[in-house]
Design an enzyme around this catalytic site. Structure first.
Site, PDB file in Angstrom:
ATOM      1  N   GLY A   1      -8.396   3.921  -6.875  1.00  0.00           N
ATOM      2  CA  GLY A   1      -8.270   3.503  -5.482  1.00  0.00           C
ATOM      3  C   GLY A   1      -7.457   2.229  -5.370  1.00  0.00           C
TER       4      GLY A   1
ATOM      5  N   GLN B   1      -3.806  -5.247  -1.903  1.00  0.00           N
ATOM      6  CA  GLN B   1      -3.584  -5.447  -3.338  1.00  0.00           C
ATOM      7  C   GLN B   1      -2.093  -5.429  -3.695  1.00  0.00           C
ATOM      8  OE1 GLN B   1      -6.852  -2.475  -4.353  1.00  0.00           O
ATOM      9  NE2 GLN B   1      -7.013  -3.912  -6.053  1.00  0.00           N
TER      10      GLN B   1
ATOM     11  N   CYS C   1     -11.686  -3.372 -10.970  1.00  0.00           N
ATOM     12  CA  CYS C   1     -10.744  -3.587  -9.873  1.00  0.00           C
ATOM     13  C   CYS C   1      -9.393  -3.919 -10.474  1.00  0.00           C
ATOM     14  CB  CYS C   1     -11.244  -4.734  -9.000  1.00  0.00           C
ATOM     15  SG  CYS C   1     -10.170  -5.082  -7.599  1.00  0.00           S
ATOM     16  N   LEU C   2      -8.336  -3.277  -9.944  1.00  0.00           N
ATOM     17  CA  LEU C   2      -6.996  -3.522 -10.476  1.00  0.00           C
ATOM     18  C   LEU C   2      -6.560  -4.970 -10.244  1.00  0.00           C
ATOM     19  CD1 LEU C   2      -5.247  -0.174  -9.424  1.00  0.00           C
ATOM     20  CD2 LEU C   2      -6.216  -0.786 -11.648  1.00  0.00           C
TER      21      LEU C   2
ATOM     22  N   GLU D   1     -12.917  -0.096  -1.622  1.00  0.00           N
ATOM     23  CA  GLU D   1     -11.590  -0.303  -1.015  1.00  0.00           C
ATOM     24  C   GLU D   1     -11.696  -0.804   0.428  1.00  0.00           C
ATOM     25  OE1 GLU D   1      -9.322  -0.413  -3.101  1.00  0.00           O
ATOM     26  OE2 GLU D   1     -10.290   0.735  -4.693  1.00  0.00           O
TER      27      GLU D   1
END
Ligand SMILES: [Zn+2]
Length: 171
Positions: free
Chosen positions: A46, A51, A94-95, A137
């Site tokens: 996601g 981001q 989480c990216l 998200e």
């Protein structure tokens, strides 16, 4: 188009509250393409537009397993309209907080209202991984990170680690 960079902690933009998308135009469609590209490249399940540094309420998701065909899903202006009392615990990552994982407890089922790319209102009832991803998200669109759902002790430790790493990179 060049692959866009995913912003990371301690980037302050991660704390912005994103704006509602007013019109689904070419810019929005191009942004969605960039989001999928960055999400698949990472790879992640996601991504929220913030981001990529864009404070718009857009979320891309693909919860398909590696050996399954891609299932790209777009949620524009997602709003959680119902959550179950029952909760579930998932190990989240989480990216924007690379290589950090921690268990988070959230409602196990959610109903989410959103616009699709055609501008049509849709509603989805999600459970399992999709329910967690949609909550994670949607939080991003409100400037909330998954580490806000863990203990202060653990959160402070992560924040410190990333602040230090950023400082080292600057030197
Ligand atoms: Zn995230």
């Amino acid at each position: 188009m060049a692959l866009r960079e995913i912003i990371k902690l301690p980037d302050k933009r991660l704390r912005l509250v994103s704006d509602l998308v007013k019109a689904i135009d070419g810019d929005v469609r191009a942004l969605v393409d960039d989001m999928f590209e960055a999400m698949y490249d990472a790879p992640g399940v996601g991504l929220a537009a913030i981001q990529l540094g864009v404070p718009k309420r857009i979320v891309t998701v693909d919860t398909a397993k590696k050996d399954e065909p891609k299932q790209p899903q777009v949620f524009i202006n997602p709003a959680i309209v119902w959550t179950s009392e029952e909760t579930a615990i998932y190990e989240e990552g989480c990216l924007s907080i690379p290589e950090y994982y921690e268990e988070v407890e959230r409602p196990s089922q959610v109903k989410v209202k959103f616009l699709d790319l055609a501008g049509k209102t849709q509603e989805v009832e999600a459970d399992g991984l999709l329910a967690t991803v949609l909550q994670h998200e949607s939080d991003h669109s409100n400037g909330i990170l998954f580490i806000d759902h863990i203990s202060k002790l653990k959160r402070d430790r992560v924040l410190k680690k990333f602040a230090k790493a950023a400082k080292r990179a600057d030197e």
